[in-house]
Design a protein around this motif. Structure first.
Motif, PDB file in Angstrom:
ATOM      1  N   ILE A  11      27.736  40.495  49.950  1.00  0.00           N
ATOM      2  CA  ILE A  11      27.223  39.990  48.680  1.00  0.00           C
ATOM      3  C   ILE A  11      26.857  38.523  48.891  1.00  0.00           C
ATOM      4  O   ILE A  11      27.702  37.721  49.288  1.00  0.00           O
ATOM      5  CB  ILE A  11      28.271  40.122  47.561  1.00  0.00           C
ATOM      6  CG1 ILE A  11      28.638  41.592  47.351  1.00  0.00           C
ATOM      7  CG2 ILE A  11      27.767  39.481  46.270  1.00  0.00           C
ATOM      8  CD1 ILE A  11      29.789  41.815  46.394  1.00  0.00           C
ATOM      9  N   THR A  13      26.006  35.084  47.316  1.00  0.00           N
ATOM     10  CA  THR A  13      26.240  34.402  46.054  1.00  0.00           C
ATOM     11  C   THR A  13      26.384  32.906  46.305  1.00  0.00           C
ATOM     12  O   THR A  13      26.684  32.497  47.418  1.00  0.00           O
ATOM     13  CB  THR A  13      27.505  34.961  45.375  1.00  0.00           C
ATOM     14  OG1 THR A  13      27.775  34.229  44.196  1.00  0.00           O
ATOM     15  CG2 THR A  13      28.702  34.902  46.273  1.00  0.00           C
ATOM     16  N   LEU A  17      32.929  35.177  44.474  1.00  0.00           N
ATOM     17  CA  LEU A  17      33.296  36.160  43.456  1.00  0.00           C
ATOM     18  C   LEU A  17      34.233  35.537  42.429  1.00  0.00           C
ATOM     19  O   LEU A  17      34.907  34.551  42.708  1.00  0.00           O
ATOM     20  CB  LEU A  17      33.996  37.348  44.120  1.00  0.00           C
ATOM     21  CG  LEU A  17      33.172  38.115  45.156  1.00  0.00           C
ATOM     22  CD1 LEU A  17      34.032  39.189  45.810  1.00  0.00           C
ATOM     23  CD2 LEU A  17      31.937  38.724  44.523  1.00  0.00           C
ATOM     24  N   THR A  18      34.302  36.165  41.257  1.00  0.00           N
ATOM     25  CA  THR A  18      35.210  35.668  40.222  1.00  0.00           C
ATOM     26  C   THR A  18      36.646  36.007  40.580  1.00  0.00           C
ATOM     27  O   THR A  18      36.916  36.961  41.298  1.00  0.00           O
ATOM     28  CB  THR A  18      34.872  36.286  38.852  1.00  0.00           C
ATOM     29  OG1 THR A  18      34.970  37.710  38.952  1.00  0.00           O
ATOM     30  CG2 THR A  18      33.490  35.887  38.390  1.00  0.00           C
ATOM     31  N   SER A  21      40.913  34.216  45.280  1.00  0.00           N
ATOM     32  CA  SER A  21      40.844  35.044  46.478  1.00  0.00           C
ATOM     33  C   SER A  21      42.211  35.599  46.880  1.00  0.00           C
ATOM     34  O   SER A  21      42.300  36.615  47.549  1.00  0.00           O
ATOM     35  CB  SER A  21      40.229  34.260  47.638  1.00  0.00           C
ATOM     36  OG  SER A  21      41.024  33.138  47.944  1.00  0.00           O
ATOM     37  N   LYS A  25      42.778  40.059  40.723  1.00  0.00           N
ATOM     38  CA  LYS A  25      42.081  40.086  39.442  1.00  0.00           C
ATOM     39  C   LYS A  25      40.589  39.933  39.664  1.00  0.00           C
ATOM     40  O   LYS A  25      40.148  39.437  40.685  1.00  0.00           O
ATOM     41  CB  LYS A  25      42.564  38.943  38.543  1.00  0.00           C
ATOM     42  CG  LYS A  25      43.946  39.119  37.999  1.00  0.00           C
ATOM     43  CD  LYS A  25      44.255  38.003  37.031  1.00  0.00           C
ATOM     44  CE  LYS A  25      45.558  38.230  36.328  1.00  0.00           C
ATOM     45  NZ  LYS A  25      45.819  37.188  35.348  1.00  0.00           N
ATOM     46  N   ASP A  26      39.836  40.302  38.681  1.00  0.00           N
ATOM     47  CA  ASP A  26      38.394  40.111  38.636  1.00  0.00           C
ATOM     48  C   ASP A  26      37.712  40.723  39.863  1.00  0.00           C
ATOM     49  O   ASP A  26      38.190  41.691  40.426  1.00  0.00           O
ATOM     50  CB  ASP A  26      38.063  38.623  38.487  1.00  0.00           C
ATOM     51  CG  ASP A  26      38.702  38.020  37.233  1.00  0.00           C
ATOM     52  OD1 ASP A  26      38.640  38.683  36.184  1.00  0.00           O
ATOM     53  OD2 ASP A  26      39.269  36.925  37.312  1.00  0.00           O
ATOM     54  N   ALA A  27      36.579  40.159  40.281  1.00  0.00           N
ATOM     55  CA  ALA A  27      35.786  40.730  41.375  1.00  0.00           C
ATOM     56  C   ALA A  27      36.513  40.642  42.712  1.00  0.00           C
ATOM     57  O   ALA A  27      36.445  41.565  43.523  1.00  0.00           O
ATOM     58  CB  ALA A  27      34.430  40.035  41.461  1.00  0.00           C
ATOM     59  N   ASN A  28      37.218  39.544  42.963  1.00  0.00           N
ATOM     60  CA  ASN A  28      37.975  39.425  44.217  1.00  0.00           C
ATOM     61  C   ASN A  28      39.005  40.544  44.336  1.00  0.00           C
ATOM     62  O   ASN A  28      39.176  41.134  45.399  1.00  0.00           O
ATOM     63  CB  ASN A  28      38.682  38.068  44.298  1.00  0.00           C
ATOM     64  CG  ASN A  28      37.884  37.066  45.079  1.00  0.00           C
ATOM     65  OD1 ASN A  28      37.438  37.339  46.184  1.00  0.00           O
ATOM     66  ND2 ASN A  28      37.684  35.899  44.504  1.00  0.00           N
ATOM     67  N   LEU A  30      38.894  43.487  42.792  1.00  0.00           N
ATOM     68  CA  LEU A  30      38.206  44.770  42.905  1.00  0.00           C
ATOM     69  C   LEU A  30      37.802  45.044  44.354  1.00  0.00           C
ATOM     70  O   LEU A  30      37.972  46.160  44.853  1.00  0.00           O
ATOM     71  CB  LEU A  30      36.974  44.795  41.998  1.00  0.00           C
ATOM     72  CG  LEU A  30      36.129  46.066  42.067  1.00  0.00           C
ATOM     73  CD1 LEU A  30      36.945  47.289  41.659  1.00  0.00           C
ATOM     74  CD2 LEU A  30      34.895  45.917  41.196  1.00  0.00           C
ATOM     75  N   VAL A  31      37.294  44.032  45.043  1.00  0.00           N
ATOM     76  CA  VAL A  31      36.902  44.192  46.443  1.00  0.00           C
ATOM     77  C   VAL A  31      38.101  44.594  47.294  1.00  0.00           C
ATOM     78  O   VAL A  31      38.018  45.477  48.152  1.00  0.00           O
ATOM     79  CB  VAL A  31      36.256  42.881  46.965  1.00  0.00           C
ATOM     80  CG1 VAL A  31      36.134  42.882  48.477  1.00  0.00           C
ATOM     81  CG2 VAL A  31      34.902  42.666  46.321  1.00  0.00           C
ATOM     82  N   THR A  51      31.654  38.295  51.109  1.00  0.00           N
ATOM     83  CA  THR A  51      30.798  37.398  50.341  1.00  0.00           C
ATOM     84  C   THR A  51      30.262  36.300  51.248  1.00  0.00           C
ATOM     85  O   THR A  51      30.936  35.848  52.167  1.00  0.00           O
ATOM     86  CB  THR A  51      31.557  36.753  49.167  1.00  0.00           C
ATOM     87  OG1 THR A  51      32.678  36.048  49.678  1.00  0.00           O
ATOM     88  CG2 THR A  51      32.002  37.802  48.171  1.00  0.00           C
TER      89      THR A  51
END
Length: 105
Positions: A11, A13, A17-18, A21, A25-28, A30-31, A51
């Protein structure tokens, strides 16, 4: 990615990610969860979503290759460490001249 048999996604960016790290939580998060799900299906899986941020473009200007960054980021996920620890210091003798040329283009 799993349907097409691709194990690594990148990705691009500006800021990353949100979420933190270190957390889940959030996008980090989820990955990380997606990676754990794929590993639970197949322990030999090398599934990862990486990322690429503005800081990575700076590392390219410092002389690191795109593939070095990708490999270091994969190690980071596998070993839960900072990818900067895996970047080797490869300096070319004409590095400053090359940077000047790149900046002029």
């Amino acid at each position: 990615m799993t349907v097409s048999g691709i194990s690594t996604g990148i990705i691009f960016t500006q800021k990353g990610l949100t979420g933190k790290s270190e957390g889940f939580k959030d996008a980090n998060g989820l990955v990380k969860v997606l990676r754990m799900v794929e590993l639970s299906k197949d322990q030999k899986s090398n599934f990862c979503i990486l990322t690429f941020t503005e800081k990575d473009y700076d590392k390219l200007l410092e002389g690191h290759t795109f593939f070095e960054l990708v490999q270091a980021k994969q190690y980071e996920l596998q070993l839960a460490s900072n990818y900067n620890n895996f970047l080797k210091d490869h300096r070319h003798e004409a590095e400053e001249e090359i940077r000047t040329i790149i900046r002029c283009i």
